[in-house]
Design a protein around this motif. Structure first.
Motif, short mmCIF file in Angstrom:
data_model
loop_
_atom_site.label_atom_id
_atom_site.label_comp_id
_atom_site.label_asym_id
_atom_site.label_seq_id
_atom_site.Cartn_x
_atom_site.Cartn_y
_atom_site.Cartn_z
N ASN A 183 4.71 0.67 4.55
CA ASN A 183 4.99 1.75 3.60
C ASN A 183 5.80 1.25 2.40
O ASN A 183 5.54 1.62 1.25
N THR A 186 3.44 -1.08 0.13
CA THR A 186 2.45 -0.34 -0.66
C THR A 186 3.13 0.49 -1.76
O THR A 186 2.58 0.65 -2.85
N LYS A 187 4.33 0.99 -1.49
CA LYS A 187 5.05 1.77 -2.51
C LYS A 187 5.47 0.88 -3.67
O LYS A 187 5.37 1.27 -4.84
N ARG A 188 5.94 -0.34 -3.36
CA ARG A 188 6.34 -1.26 -4.43
C ARG A 188 5.14 -1.67 -5.28
O ARG A 188 5.26 -1.87 -6.49
N ILE A 189 3.98 -1.78 -4.63
CA ILE A 189 2.77 -2.13 -5.39
C ILE A 189 2.38 -0.97 -6.32
O ILE A 189 2.09 -1.17 -7.51
N SER A 190 2.37 0.24 -5.76
CA SER A 190 1.97 1.40 -6.57
C SER A 190 2.96 1.68 -7.69
O SER A 190 2.58 2.18 -8.76
N ASP A 191 4.25 1.35 -7.49
CA ASP A 191 5.26 1.57 -8.53
C ASP A 191 5.31 0.43 -9.54
O ASP A 191 6.10 0.48 -10.49
N ILE A 199 -2.67 -4.62 -11.48
CA ILE A 199 -3.40 -3.36 -11.30
C ILE A 199 -3.89 -2.87 -12.65
O ILE A 199 -3.13 -2.80 -13.62
N GLU A 201 -6.18 0.24 -14.55
CA GLU A 201 -6.80 1.54 -14.43
C GLU A 201 -8.26 1.47 -14.88
O GLU A 201 -8.59 0.85 -15.88
N GLN A 207 -10.03 5.58 -10.03
CA GLN A 207 -9.91 4.38 -9.23
C GLN A 207 -9.10 3.33 -9.97
O GLN A 207 -8.95 3.39 -11.20
N GLN A 208 -8.60 2.40 -9.22
CA GLN A 208 -7.84 1.29 -9.79
C GLN A 208 -8.46 -0.03 -9.35
O GLN A 208 -8.89 -0.17 -8.20
N TRP A 210 -7.69 -4.06 -8.85
CA TRP A 210 -6.53 -4.91 -8.68
C TRP A 210 -6.95 -6.34 -8.40
O TRP A 210 -8.05 -6.61 -7.92
#
Length: 239
Positions: A183, A186-191, A199, A201, A207-208, A210
């Motif tokens: 968790n 994945t949060k650090r990646i999304s942030d 990443i 857009e 969708q993204q 990466w």
């Protein structure tokens, strides 16, 4: 027109004489034994070969070779154990001796015999290196289901009945740590905090895309390596 040296072989063929393939292979290896040992023996000693099922004769032969040459011994001291000799074909055994009345097999002929058997099984996909990318199988690295099912019985037999309890507690704690780490990662990646992930857009916005960022490396530019082609182990062991 055949070369003069091939006349005897042609005469034997026309007379219906049987060509002894095994004897011819033996003579060939006597002439090439040094090259085979120089290039194939390091592979035999370094690669952790495995057979697709247990208790196969080829693994006993490989282990015997590894035990002898891996300890620094030379061919002159090689002795074939009687139990392994008993597993060899009675028709094949004479071809593994320099002279038919020799008590022991010739170490060079026996080494070639092992390489030949290895090649045939590698070519059929029966013998492999489990640690290689092509053949790695996690089942080889896990304890069998039968042992897992009997873990409490085995622990009691050795006088450690609480070991399964400790293992369950340790596994639960490890799973909780794994979930927490997953968790957090994945949060650090999304942030956007993990700079190793690039990443982008997509135009749809739903969708993204990466990719991973890699540190630049100096390109290996060597004339020797450029001329080398990639080959499989069976190709190396062909004779």
């Amino acid at each position: 027109i055949l070369p003069e040296g091939q006349f005897p072989a042609l005469a034997q063929f026309l007379q219906g004489s049987t060509f002894d393939t095994k004897a011819s292979m033996r003579e060939f290896y006597f002439k090439s034994s040094r090259s085979f040992a120089l290039y194939l023996r390091p592979i035999l000693l370094a690669v952790p070969f495995v057979f697709y099922k247990e208790d196969n004769d080829i693994m006993a032969l490989i282990d015997l070779m590894k035990m002898h040459y891996g300890s620094g011994k030379d061919p002159s001291t090689f002795k074939l154990p009687q139990d392994i000799e008993d597993t060899l074909s009675k028709t094949q055994l004479p071809y593994l001796k320099k002279d038919s009345d020799d008590a022991q097999v010739d170490p060079h002929l026996f080494e070639f015999f092992v390489y030949h058997k290895m090649y045939r099984r590698l070519d059929k996909g029966l013998l492999c290196c489990n640690e290689s990318v092509s053949y790695c199988d996690i089942d080889h690295d896990l304890i069998s289901d039968a042992l897992v099912d009997d873990v409490e019985k085995i622990a009691n037999e050795f006088g450690y009945p609480k070991i399964p309890i400790y293992c369950d507690e340790r596994l639960d704690a490890a799973l909780m740590t794994l979930d927490s780490t997953w968790n957090r990662t994945t949060k650090r990646i999304s942030d956007g905090e993990n700079l190793a992930f690039n990443i982008k857009e997509m135009k749809t916005g739903e969708q993204q895309d990466w990719s991973l960022g890699y540190d630049s490396l100096n390109k290996l530019d060597d004339a020797f390596f450029r001329r080398l082609s990639q080959v499989e182990i069976p190709s190396i062991m062909m004779y």
